[in-house]
Design an enzyme around this catalytic site. Structure first.
Site, PDB file in Angstrom:
ATOM      1  N   ALA A  94     -47.141 -16.084  16.905  1.00  0.00           N
ATOM      2  CA  ALA A  94     -47.027 -16.547  15.449  1.00  0.00           C
ATOM      3  C   ALA A  94     -46.241 -16.346  14.338  1.00  0.00           C
ATOM      4  CB  ALA A  94     -48.154 -16.880  15.383  1.00  0.00           C
ATOM      5  N   TYR A 145     -45.899 -23.841  13.249  1.00  0.00           N
ATOM      6  CA  TYR A 145     -45.721 -24.499  12.321  1.00  0.00           C
ATOM      7  C   TYR A 145     -45.268 -24.504  10.425  1.00  0.00           C
ATOM      8  CZ  TYR A 145     -49.993 -25.339   8.317  1.00  0.00           C
ATOM      9  OH  TYR A 145     -50.165 -25.966   7.113  1.00  0.00           O
ATOM     10  N   ASN A 201     -44.843 -23.188   7.879  1.00  0.00           N
ATOM     11  CA  ASN A 201     -45.000 -21.686   6.999  1.00  0.00           C
ATOM     12  C   ASN A 201     -44.818 -21.112   7.784  1.00  0.00           C
ATOM     13  OD1 ASN A 201     -47.573 -20.535   8.851  1.00  0.00           O
ATOM     14  ND2 ASN A 201     -49.176 -20.509   6.791  1.00  0.00           N
ATOM     15  N   LYS A 202     -44.199 -20.978   9.350  1.00  0.00           N
ATOM     16  CA  LYS A 202     -44.121 -20.157  10.489  1.00  0.00           C
ATOM     17  C   LYS A 202     -42.845 -19.337   9.944  1.00  0.00           C
ATOM     18  CE  LYS A 202     -48.236 -19.572  11.452  1.00  0.00           C
ATOM     19  NZ  LYS A 202     -48.852 -19.193  11.828  1.00  0.00           N
ATOM     20  N   VAL A 203     -41.973 -18.059  10.108  1.00  0.00           N
ATOM     21  CA  VAL A 203     -41.098 -18.654  10.107  1.00  0.00           C
ATOM     22  C   VAL A 203     -39.251 -19.240  10.323  1.00  0.00           C
ATOM     23  CG1 VAL A 203     -38.592 -16.861  10.692  1.00  0.00           C
ATOM     24  CG2 VAL A 203     -41.077 -15.562  10.546  1.00  0.00           C
TER      25      VAL A 203
END
Ligand SMILES: *Cc1c(COP(=O)(O)O)cnc(C)c1O
Length: 479
Positions: free
Chosen positions: A271, A295, A297-299
């Site tokens: 994740a 999501y 805030n992920k890369v």
């Protein structure tokens, strides 16, 4: 709206208090009998007037402060901001609402501005083809969970992660849950996980009715420790979930050897590590299944979303069955297993396809943040290590405040927050939370030490904020 901000110079302090109270902007603009702008009165000015014993019926003409900032409607915005900043530096008063007048000195608008910057810990960059593809998906009316972008996203992402197959799901937690189910893991089975991770990892194991076994992490990588894994293997152990934490890569070489030796399944929690690799092969391609989150805030993001990747045709078919109510592909409305609705929409996938097009640029940009922070922060901070053979990526730039540092972790976070930098403490260890503590057999000292001293900093692509962050960080550390 402008009317709600005006106060006549012949009205009283009490009148102005009513106006400010109603407009909730903390300020009113004072005008004379010809409606010309004469002054600005803030709630701070009112407080000072009262403390100086001015009566409530004092006339505004006596109180008004004529040293105020205003802008012209035809003035470039940069010039106005320069004036505001100068006022802030000269008098240390924070100017937030500024009247805008025409050349006849009549108020036409107002401008709200804050000197205080705010840098959230994460912010997606959707500046590529995201809107274009999203609009295309929308106009095509394929807004639900089938459509061309879904197929494309699965194909492109699995390809990006060095896997043959991908199944898009509704989020990263669903990906982990459905992965465990597809491998037949359930009641009575033990699944080994690291103590330091986001709680979704353990929740997925519990949702699958299996028993999590929490083990310590490596001191240098912050990721699950293969030695601790081996120590915790019992006759009930069925799987390991290595978590590639904060963009770092687990020792997949050793973990896969253990899996082979003890005949265990491996589900990689990727994740936080899209695109990271171990010895030139991408994470998510080592275990039986790789699980990703998209999501915000992920890369790479699709808003909410997730993906399972695998090289096994059998596994991908099982995942596709489970994510879609367990409904037979060949026999409509005939259910083969008790399934779930874990589908992703074509709209989300459209965003994902566009994000993936820019994956390399996104990585490069995040890395530039890491370089900056590493350059300007005190050397007593321990940034994530680059370990031979493990090609980590930058998710959230993260570091540990060492024991010999002049700073204390929580104080430092408060200092960052005060300056508008949304610094975050690391995850709590799972074993210190009441609901999970029973799944840990021992005190996991490395996980605990890292959890208590770690900070993550804002990491996203916006070059404009790079220089501002540099200024703020330099001011904190007085360089
Ligand atoms: C974000 C995250 C997840 C869960 O992903 P969601 O899409 O929020 O469900 C799982 N594991 C780790 C390590 C994560 O950081």
């Amino acid at each position: 709206m402008i009317q709600n901000l005006k106060c006549s110079s012949s009205s009283t302090l009490l009148d102005a208090m009513h106006v400010i109270n109603e407009n909730t902007l903390g300020v009113c603009f004072i005008v004379d009998e010809f409606d010309n702008l004469k002054g600005v009165l803030t709630d701070g000015d009112i407080r000072r007037a009262i403390m100086n014993n001015k009566p409530l019926n004092a006339l505004l003409s006596e109180i008004a402060n004529d040293d105020f900032v205003s802008g012209y409607e035809d003035e470039p915005i940069e010039e106005l901001i320069t004036k505001i900043n100068k006022k802030y530096e000269d008098s240390d008063t924070e100017v937030t609402v500024v009247p805008i007048v025409n050349r006849d000195n009549k108020i036409v608008d107002y401008f709200k501005y804050s000197q205080k910057s705010h840098f959230p810990v994460a912010m997606p960059n959707l500046a590529g083809n995201e809107l274009k593809y999203l609009t295309d998906a929308f106009l095509s009316t394929w807004v639900s969970s089938s459509g061309p972008y879904l197929n494309k996203f699965e194909e492109n992402f699995s390809n990006y992660s060095d896997c043959k197959y991908g199944a898009a799901v509704s989020n990263g937690t669903a990906a982990l849950h459905v992965a465990l189910l597809a491998l037949g893991i359930g009641k009575g089975d033990e699944v080994i996980i690291p103590d330091l991770t986001f709680a979704a990892t353990i929740n997925a194991v519990i949702h699958a009715n299996a028993t999590p076994v929490i083990v310590d992490v490596e001191k240098n990588s912050w990721c699950i420790d293969p030695i601790q894994i081996e120590k915790s293997i019992t006759s009930k152990t069925k799987a390991i979930i290595p978590v590639h934490l904060y963009g770092q890569v687990c020792n997949m070489g050793k973990i896969m050897l253990l899996a082979k030796k003890y005949n265990l399944k491996v589900v990689e929690d990727c994740a936080e590590a899209h695109g990271a690799s171990f010895k030139d092969r991408k994470v998510g391609s080592f275990g039986n299944i790789g699980c990703f989150s998209f999501y915000g805030n992920k890369v790479l993001t699709t808003g909410e979303g997730g993906m399972c990747t695998t090289n096994s045709k059998e596994i991908i078919e099982q995942i596709r069955l489970l994510r879609d109510h367990g409904m037979s592909k060949s026999k409509r409305y005939f259910h083969e297993v008790v399934g779930y609705n874990y589908r992703m929409t074509n709209l989300q996938a459209a965003i994902g396809v566009a994000q993936l097009e820019r994956a390399e640029a996104i990585h490069k940009n995040r890395t530039s943040y890491e370089y900056l922070y590493r350059k300007i922060m005190p050397s007593s901070f321990e940034f994530q290590k680059n370990i031979n053979g493990r090609n980590r990526i930058t998710w959230l730039v993260s570091f540990l405040v060492g024991k010999n540092s002049d700073y204390n972790r929580d104080q430092l976070i408060s200092i960052f927050l005060e300056k508008g930098i949304d610094a975050r403490p690391f995850f709590y260890t799972l074993s210190e939370m009441n609901i999970y503590s029973k799944y840990a057999q021992q005190d996991n000292i490395h996980a605990k030490g890292i959890s208590r001293s770690g900070i993550s900093l804002p990491t996203y692509e916006s070059l404009k904020s790079l220089s501002e962050i540099e200024k703020i960080v330099n001011s904190i550390f007085k360089r």
